[in-house]
Scaffold this active site. Structure first.
Site, PDB file in Angstrom:
ATOM      1  N   HIS A  49      39.725   0.659   9.312  1.00 25.50           N
ATOM      2  CA  HIS A  49      41.035   0.403   8.702  1.00 25.50           C
ATOM      3  C   HIS A  49      42.066   1.237   9.465  1.00 25.50           C
ATOM      4  CE1 HIS A  49      44.150   0.976   5.572  1.00 25.50           C
ATOM      5  NE2 HIS A  49      43.685  -0.113   5.007  1.00 25.50           N
ATOM      6  N   ASP A  84      34.942   7.660   5.871  1.00 25.51           N
ATOM      7  CA  ASP A  84      35.942   6.967   5.070  1.00 25.51           C
ATOM      8  C   ASP A  84      35.198   6.208   3.971  1.00 25.51           C
ATOM      9  OD1 ASP A  84      37.676   5.177   3.933  1.00 25.51           O
ATOM     10  OD2 ASP A  84      38.519   4.449   5.808  1.00 25.51           O
ATOM     11  N   GLN A 123      35.895   2.171   0.575  1.00 27.62           N
ATOM     12  CA  GLN A 123      35.256   0.951   0.055  1.00 27.62           C
ATOM     13  C   GLN A 123      33.838   1.190  -0.449  1.00 27.62           C
ATOM     14  OE1 GLN A 123      36.802  -1.685  -0.611  1.00 27.62           O
ATOM     15  NE2 GLN A 123      38.666  -1.526   0.611  1.00 27.62           N
ATOM     16  N   LYS A 155      40.653   2.411  -6.007  1.00 26.84           N
ATOM     17  CA  LYS A 155      39.650   1.411  -5.655  1.00 26.84           C
ATOM     18  C   LYS A 155      38.368   1.598  -6.464  1.00 26.84           C
ATOM     19  CE  LYS A 155      41.254   1.070  -0.861  1.00 26.84           C
ATOM     20  NZ  LYS A 155      41.988  -0.186  -0.811  1.00 26.84           N
ATOM     21  N   CYS A 200      44.888  -4.672   7.165  1.00 27.32           N
ATOM     22  CA  CYS A 200      45.137  -3.365   7.796  1.00 27.32           C
ATOM     23  C   CYS A 200      44.016  -2.992   8.758  1.00 27.32           C
ATOM     24  CB  CYS A 200      45.315  -2.262   6.757  1.00 27.32           C
ATOM     25  SG  CYS A 200      46.703  -2.526   5.679  1.00 27.32           S
TER      26      CYS A 200
HETATM   27  N1  C6P Z   1      42.219  -0.901   2.032  1.00 28.50           N
HETATM   28  C1  C6P Z   1      42.387  -3.260   1.452  1.00 28.50           C
HETATM   29  O1  C6P Z   1      42.875  -4.211   0.859  1.00 28.50           O
HETATM   30  P1  C6P Z   1      44.612   3.857   0.560  1.00 28.50           P
HETATM   31  O2  C6P Z   1      45.641   2.795   0.810  1.00 28.50           O
HETATM   32  O3  C6P Z   1      45.019   5.184   1.101  1.00 28.50           O
HETATM   33  O4  C6P Z   1      44.144   3.891  -0.854  1.00 28.50           O
HETATM   34  O5  C6P Z   1      43.294   3.387   1.377  1.00 28.50           O
HETATM   35  C2  C6P Z   1      43.360   3.149   2.748  1.00 28.50           C
HETATM   36  C3  C6P Z   1      42.060   2.573   3.217  1.00 28.50           C
HETATM   37  C4  C6P Z   1      41.275   3.313   4.082  1.00 28.50           C
HETATM   38  N2  C6P Z   1      40.070   2.889   4.473  1.00 28.50           N
HETATM   39  C5  C6P Z   1      39.567   1.707   4.071  1.00 28.50           C
HETATM   40  C6  C6P Z   1      38.186   1.304   4.525  1.00 28.50           C
HETATM   41  C7  C6P Z   1      40.313   0.903   3.200  1.00 28.50           C
HETATM   42  O6  C6P Z   1      39.803  -0.259   2.786  1.00 28.50           O
HETATM   43  C8  C6P Z   1      41.594   1.328   2.782  1.00 28.50           C
HETATM   44  C9  C6P Z   1      42.455   0.463   1.916  1.00 28.50           C
HETATM   45  C10 C6P Z   1      42.918  -1.860   1.188  1.00 28.50           C
HETATM   46  O7  C6P Z   1      41.456  -3.398   2.238  1.00 28.50           O
HETATM   47  C11 C6P Z   1      44.404  -1.807   1.319  1.00 28.50           C
HETATM   48  S1  C6P Z   1      44.958  -2.108   2.964  1.00 28.50           S
END
Ligand code: C6P
Length: 402
Positions: A119, A196, A199, A222, A360
């Protein structure tokens, strides 16, 4: 596991959009929140609201105790050794920016290794950081199924990156990376490891001691918790050595015009007033997850993904993006000759909420030579009936667009 009973705890699911029952399949973007989480945050503002760590009065002490309890709950949930290894942040993105900035100051890294499925939040901070230090971003490739090339990963480790940052679960491909092995290899070549977990936290059990990762980052929203809260786990030995990320109140010990000394862990990394209400909501979300049979939840979510893939596969021109054998939580696809955005827009009118686009993760789309995907992502409250609604909606939309 009684899915209907679980659904009753999520009032937002019980509504119609465009006159159709809502089928919410955008859980990788954010999950819905159970009543217990909403009520916990509401209760905080109704009865406990106060700034923390600074007041001698009753409410402040109560709020401080509740906030630190939430930290202990997160530590227990990921099996950290100590609560001070947990730093609260706004979420994964802020955690990764904290690490890139602070580790940058500490190590001036010349090489950072990531994977091809990251991401933007686990790519851009490292890219900008190595640029600052005149270094290079190394990228471990994946195959056409979205499986990481472990041999290429190890070959890149031989180039001596100081930091390796990896997605536990890909938000576009659903791939579950073999992070335990990746961490072991990275350590063998002397690199620090950052996982990370954006997910994975809601779907897979996390044991940071067993993984032996140096850092693990996540977002509360999430995993059924409120927005604006998340965190990072870091090994004490690293957190102690790392300089602060932001400066201000809370994170200091003594301040004069000449000099500042910093607070102890984890407060050194928590400048300013934190989102206390959301941290308490996160604690309740963890309790919600812990009350579920997590193995049964994983089985249920796997069945939803498997069924969706089997049924979607019968649609003409269907191409799945991400077909790793180890996968979790979602299915990404495109249909020949149809733009994902058009498909997503039409099925939205049928009540089905999915995400379309590059999620993203633009380099992943470039790797597969596509503009984006349609992504259906599942949570504990989704049902097989909803999978059928998804499949029928996709079929109808595809026929309309062809
Ligand atoms: N992915 C998706 O729809 P934040 O926005 O900080 O809570 O998470 C960022 C982020 C970082 N790593 C991974 C693997 C992610 O999936 C995400 C967030 C969302 O896939 C929003 S773009």
């Amino acid at each position: 596991m009684d899915v209907n009973e679980i659904r009753r705890q999520f009032p937002v699911l019980d509504q119609q959009v465009y006159g159709k029952p809502l089928v919410y399949l955008d859980n990788a973007a954010t999950t819905q929140k159970p009543l217990c989480v909403i009520e916990r945050e509401r209760d905080y503002y109704l009865h406990e609201n106060c700034n923390i760590h600074r007041g001698v009065h009753y409410l402040s002490q109560m709020a401080t105790e509740a906030y630190e309890n939430a930290r202990r709950t997160v530590a227990r949930f990921v099996n950290a050794k100590e609560a001070r290894e947990i730093v609260f942040t706004r979420g994964t993105t802020e955690s990764l920016n904290l690490l890139a900035t602070s580790l940058g100051h500490l190590l001036s890294p010349k090489k950072v290794l990531i994977t091809a499925m990251e991401h933007h939040s686990n790519l851009v901070p490292w890219q900008q950081m190595v640029k600052l230090y005149g270094g290079e971003l190394l990228v471990a490739p994946m195959d056409d199924n979205g499986v990481l090339d472990l041999q290429a990963y190890e070959d890149l480790l031989k180039q001596g990156p100081q930091i390796v940052a990896m997605a536990h679960v890909s938000n576009t491909l659903a791939t579950v990376n073999p992070i335990k092995e990746m961490i072991r290899l990275a350590h063998q070549y002397g690199a620090i490891t950052v996982v990370d977990g954006a997910q994975s936290m809601a779907h897979l059990p996390i044991d940071v001691q067993d993984l032996d990762c140096d850092f693990f980052v996540f977002s509360g929203h999430k995993m059924y918790a409120p927005m604006g809260i998340g965190g990072l786990y870091g090994k004490t030995e690293w957190l102690e050595k790392m300089p602060p990320y932001q400066f201000g109140g809370e994170m200091v010990d003594t301040v004069s015009f000449e000099k500042t000394t910093f607070n102890k862990l984890p407060f050194k990394f928590e400048a300013g007033t934190p989102n206390v209400g959301a941290a308490l909501g996160l604690e309740t979300a963890i309790q919600f997850l812990e009350h579920l049979d997590r193995a049964a939840v994983a089985e249920h979510e796997d069945l939803l993904v498997k069924t969706a893939m089997e049924k979607l596969a019968t649609i003409e021109g269907m191409r799945f993006i991400g077909q790793a054998p180890e996968r979790s939580g979602l299915v990404s696809f495109i249909i020949d000759g149809i733009h994902p955005y058009d498909l997503g827009t039409i099925i939205d009118k049928m009540g089905v909420a999915v995400r379309t686009g590059h999620h993203c993760a633009e380099p992943v789309m470039t790797r597969f030579g596509i503009p984006g995907t349609v992504r259906a992502s599942f949570a504990v409250y989704n049902t097989l009936e909803e999978v059928d609604v998804l499949v029928k909606a996709v079929e109808r939309a595809a026929n309309m667009l062809r």
